[in-house]
Design an enzyme around this catalytic site. Structure first.
Site, short mmCIF file in Angstrom:
data_model
loop_
_atom_site.label_atom_id
_atom_site.label_comp_id
_atom_site.label_asym_id
_atom_site.label_seq_id
_atom_site.Cartn_x
_atom_site.Cartn_y
_atom_site.Cartn_z
N LYS A 1 0.81 -1.22 0.00
CA LYS A 1 0.00 0.00 0.00
C LYS A 1 0.84 1.27 0.00
O LYS A 1 0.54 2.22 -0.71
CB LYS A 1 -0.96 0.00 1.18
CG LYS A 1 -0.30 -0.02 2.54
CD LYS A 1 -1.31 0.04 3.65
CE LYS A 1 -0.64 0.01 5.00
NZ LYS A 1 0.36 1.09 5.18
N THR A 2 1.92 1.29 0.82
CA THR A 2 2.75 2.49 0.85
C THR A 2 3.44 2.71 -0.50
O THR A 2 3.59 3.83 -0.98
CB THR A 2 3.80 2.40 1.97
OG1 THR A 2 3.12 2.17 3.22
CG2 THR A 2 4.62 3.67 2.07
N ASP B 1 -2.93 7.71 3.63
CA ASP B 1 -2.48 6.36 3.98
C ASP B 1 -3.29 5.84 5.17
O ASP B 1 -3.78 6.63 5.99
CB ASP B 1 -0.99 6.41 4.33
CG ASP B 1 -0.36 5.03 4.44
OD1 ASP B 1 -0.95 4.06 3.93
OD2 ASP B 1 0.72 4.93 5.04
N GLU B 2 -3.41 4.53 5.28
CA GLU B 2 -4.10 3.88 6.41
C GLU B 2 -5.48 4.50 6.64
O GLU B 2 -5.87 4.84 7.76
CB GLU B 2 -3.26 4.00 7.69
CG GLU B 2 -1.88 3.37 7.61
CD GLU B 2 -1.89 1.85 7.69
OE1 GLU B 2 -3.00 1.25 7.62
OE2 GLU B 2 -0.81 1.24 7.80
N GLN C 1 -8.22 -4.65 8.28
CA GLN C 1 -7.21 -4.37 9.29
C GLN C 1 -7.59 -3.15 10.15
O GLN C 1 -6.72 -2.52 10.75
CB GLN C 1 -5.85 -4.13 8.63
CG GLN C 1 -5.33 -5.35 7.88
CD GLN C 1 -3.92 -5.13 7.35
OE1 GLN C 1 -2.95 -5.08 8.10
NE2 GLN C 1 -3.81 -5.01 6.04
N ARG D 1 0.85 -11.32 9.86
CA ARG D 1 2.20 -10.81 10.17
C ARG D 1 3.25 -11.85 9.81
O ARG D 1 4.44 -11.53 9.73
CB ARG D 1 2.34 -10.48 11.66
CG ARG D 1 1.44 -9.41 12.26
CD ARG D 1 1.42 -8.15 11.46
NE ARG D 1 0.30 -8.17 10.51
CZ ARG D 1 0.16 -7.34 9.50
NH1 ARG D 1 1.07 -6.42 9.27
NH2 ARG D 1 -0.87 -7.44 8.68
#
Length: 706
Positions: free
Chosen positions: A34-35, A216-217, A246, A592
């Site tokens: 995503k980043t 972002d996020e 998430q 993770r």
């Protein structure tokens, strides 16, 4: 001609980066980059669309994330100018510095950080006769923030006594902030929204300067940040990246509506899914996807692994929490053969770290508790043990200093300085100095009253705790000293976590008492040995809560304590939204892991004095049969979605778990764990005086007592 750097992207990422102007929602699954998409979107706008970097605004949540994004964008962009990359708070501060006078802020207004904010609140509480002994300042500060943010969203704060106090304190606090020409961090967001709604200058500046806004996020934004975004982007060139699966920060104010309703709020929005996962193996992703699909409030997506199939997640059904921790520790010992591998133990609550810390210490496995203190370093634990040590030894000056004014009883630094001077004069302990000072009336009246009560309290506890087991002594401390009552004033969330820690402390004492001749001194000696062991140096293993693990990744992940009432937490019982957030938290934990995922639960678990039977988490039953492999003593999940529990382990002789043994040097103890056979047979023994030791059976020469 398309920029060469687009070749670095997969097709979905490329579609997102090159999407035409207008609102864009990028649903970025776990590990899908995503980043990278945000950074490449900025570079693409500059290189292919001829957009000035100064016309681009990217917003994220932490300074670390902003620095990383800024650095990566700079590497891709050939232009010497940087795009504006800020945290929400930094962006708001810049806007208010430039246009704040339009809404009545003074030029050069002061930003109140935590210390200044608490100082002002402390003075207001004192003026309003709000006793810190009843309502600690940390709770007041947290409630004032919640009050202000809830008021923005049109919600009520309640009508109880505490809520009425907060109403009074907040109104006066805000009035004094305004009078002093100051803002706090909550105001940065609130006043920035006010600015963008009321100031034509600020509106014109944002519309002309920020032609493209990237976030972002996005799943972690609250309603204030959502409102600010709408105001900053009248042109609708909004590019948001996030993953509803998430969203795990509802307790911090994050609102899932922002991402779920994006296409409604921004008609005509393009929605693009990033579904190629570059982190986890296929087997791990398949299991994680099967779990999260049980949530109803989500946007459907299907993660595809870029890596090979790998090993399925392993399930271990432990006898109890000690067996579970020992199993994890054994697996970590095997992993240490690979110096490049990293691992993490992820837990639902901070209180669960205790048994894992003890097992890792006993086996000499370097580790670190991330996002929190080691169990025995936590304030509530050290305070309780401080009382216990003082009961045992009145001349323990360190413990005296720790608890003489805990909870607050009017014994300040000046009074302690008088005791210190008296102790030096008489070459005595602080306790003896206190006796002298009380007898000779050397102290201020408030401190004299407080220390008299303190002296009587310790003497009474000593009488009440005589011949009692350590767990009962600790319970007496908690019930008689007011430590628990003090925690309750800290606010519900803080009190709940610290009470869980204290519950684990009593459980540790009760476990110690299973050995022969338990004593308070023996228990405290064992704790001292645990806290004195050096675990610095290489740290291949991290212990942390699942919330702290967001955004991280590890070669191997251990998800432990997967039981109903613990994970999902009992607080989610009967609440569909809360249960879905618990499931998202479980999904975050699973994703993770890169190569190895180990799941475990205990069939019984000790809480304080009581050991209760446990049921496997419902999340385990949502993983399809065949997608899990059994651990060393576990059984595969049945096709019905239930678990058989633990297969009986073989009895490898007298040195078995629970046996009482004697060692020539360490004395008597209890076998906590035994593994291996023949020359590899190893036992972990908790000795009453020497603490926990990991021994090779054939060399230890242990005598089995029973």
């Amino acid at each position: 001609m398309a920029p060469d750097f687009l070749d670095d992207l997969n097709e979905q990422q490329k579609d997102a980066v090159t999407t035409p102007d207008g609102p864009v929602l990028v649903l970025a699954g776990a590990g899908s980059g995503k980043t990278r998409v945000i950074v490449y979107r900025m570079a693409y706008l500059v290189a292919a669309r001829g957009v000035s970097p100064e016309s681009i605004l990217a917003v994220t949540f932490t300074n670390k994330a902003a620095d990383e994004m800024r650095g990566r964008a700079r590497e891709l962009m050939s232009s010497g100018n940087d795009a504006a990359v800020h945290t929400f708070h930094a962006l708001c501060l810049r806007l208010l510095r430039r246009f704040g006078e339009d809404i009545g802020l003074r030029q050069g207004f002061t930003l109140y950080a935590t210390d200044e904010r608490k100082s002002l609140l402390r003075r207001i509480c004192r003026d309003e006769s709000v006793a810190e002994r009843e309502f600690p300042l940390s709770r007041i500060a947290s409630a004032v923030s919640a009050y202000k943010l809830r008021a923005f969203d049109g919600g009520s704060f309640g009508d109880g006594r505490f809520e009425r106090i907060i109403d009074t304190v907040t109104l006066r606090y805000q009035k004094e902030l305004d009078a002093q020409g100051a803002v706090d961090f909550d105001d940065l967001l609130l006043r920035a929204v006010e600015l963008m709604e009321c100031s034509e200058r600020a509106q014109a500046f944002a519309a002309n300067r920020f032609r493209y806004v990237l976030v972002d996020e996005y799943q972690d934004t609250n309603r204030i940040q959502y409102r600010l975004l709408r105001l900053l982007a009248p042109h609708k060139n909004v590019f948001v990246v996030g993953d509803d699966d998430q969203s795990i920060y509802n307790f911090r104010g994050a609102d899932m509506r922002n991402i779920l309703d994006f296409e409604t709020d921004f008609p005509g929005a393009n929605a693009i899914k990033l579904e190629v996962n570059y982190r986890s193996s296929g087997a791990i992703l398949r299991a994680a996807s099967a779990v999260i699909e049980n949530n109803r409030s989500r946007k459907a997506k299907r993660l595809i692994a870029d890596h090979d199939e790998g090993e399925p997640p392993e399930l271990y059904a432990a006898e109890d929490e000690r067996d579970e921790a020992a199993h994890v520790a054994r697996q970590l010992q095997r992993l240490r053969t690979d110096p490049n591998a990293d691992a993490a133990v992820l837990l639902r609550t901070h209180a669960q770290t205790r048994v894992f810390e003890e097992e890792l210490l006993a086996r000499g496995i370097p580790h670190r508790v991330l996002g929190g203190l080691r169990f025995y370093d936590r304030k509530e634990i050290k305070d309780t043990l401080g009382y216990a040590r003082l009961i045992l030894n009145r001349h323990d000056d360190a413990s005296f200093l720790r608890v003489a004014n805990t909870p607050i009883r009017g014994v300040g630094k000046a009074s302690l300085a008088i005791l210190d001077q008296q102790a030096k004069q008489d070459s005595s302990s602080l306790w003896d100095a206190m006796v002298v000072a009380l007898g000779d009336d050397l102290l201020p009246s408030r401190a004299r009253i407080g220390l008299t009560q303190f002296r009587e309290l310790i003497d009474a506890l000593a009488r009440k705790s005589a011949n009692e087991n350590p767990s009962r002594v600790l319970q007496n401390v908690l019930s008689e000293t007011g430590l628990v009552h003090e925690l309750e004033r800290e606010g519900e969330a803080v009190a709940r976590e610290r009470k869980e820690n204290l519950d684990q402390l009593i459980a540790a004492a009760a476990e110690y008492e299973l050995g022969s001749s338990p004593s308070l001194a023996g228990f405290l000696d064992g704790v001292g040995l645990l806290t004195d062991i050096d675990t610095m140096g290489a740290t291949p293993c991290l212990l942390m809560t699942l919330h702290a693990a967001k955004g991280l990744e590890f070669d191997t992940v251990f998800l432990a304590g997967l039981e109903e009432g613990l994970f999902p937490h009992i607080r989610a019982s009967g609440d569909v939204k809360a249960l879905e957030e618990e499931r998202r938290l479980f999904y975050v934990g699973m994703t993770r892991a890169k190569r190895g995922l180990h799941l475990s639960y205990a069939e019984s678990r000790r809480f304080s004095y009581q050991t209760s039977a446990r049921r496997p988490s419902r999340f385990l039953t949502e993983i399809p049969a065949g997608s899990l492999k059994a651990g060393p003593h576990g059984r595969r999940a049945r096709s019905t979605g239930t678990f058989d529990g633990v297969a009986p382990s073989e009895d490898r002789g007298l040195l078995r778990r629970g046996a009482r043994v004697h060692h020539q040097k360490f004395g008597e103890g209890k076998v906590l764990d035994a593994s291996g056979s023949g020359p590899d047979r190893r036992v972990t023994v908790l000795f009453h005086k020497a603490g926990r030791k990991r021994l090779v059976a054939q060399y230890a020469k242990l005598e089995v007592i029973s």
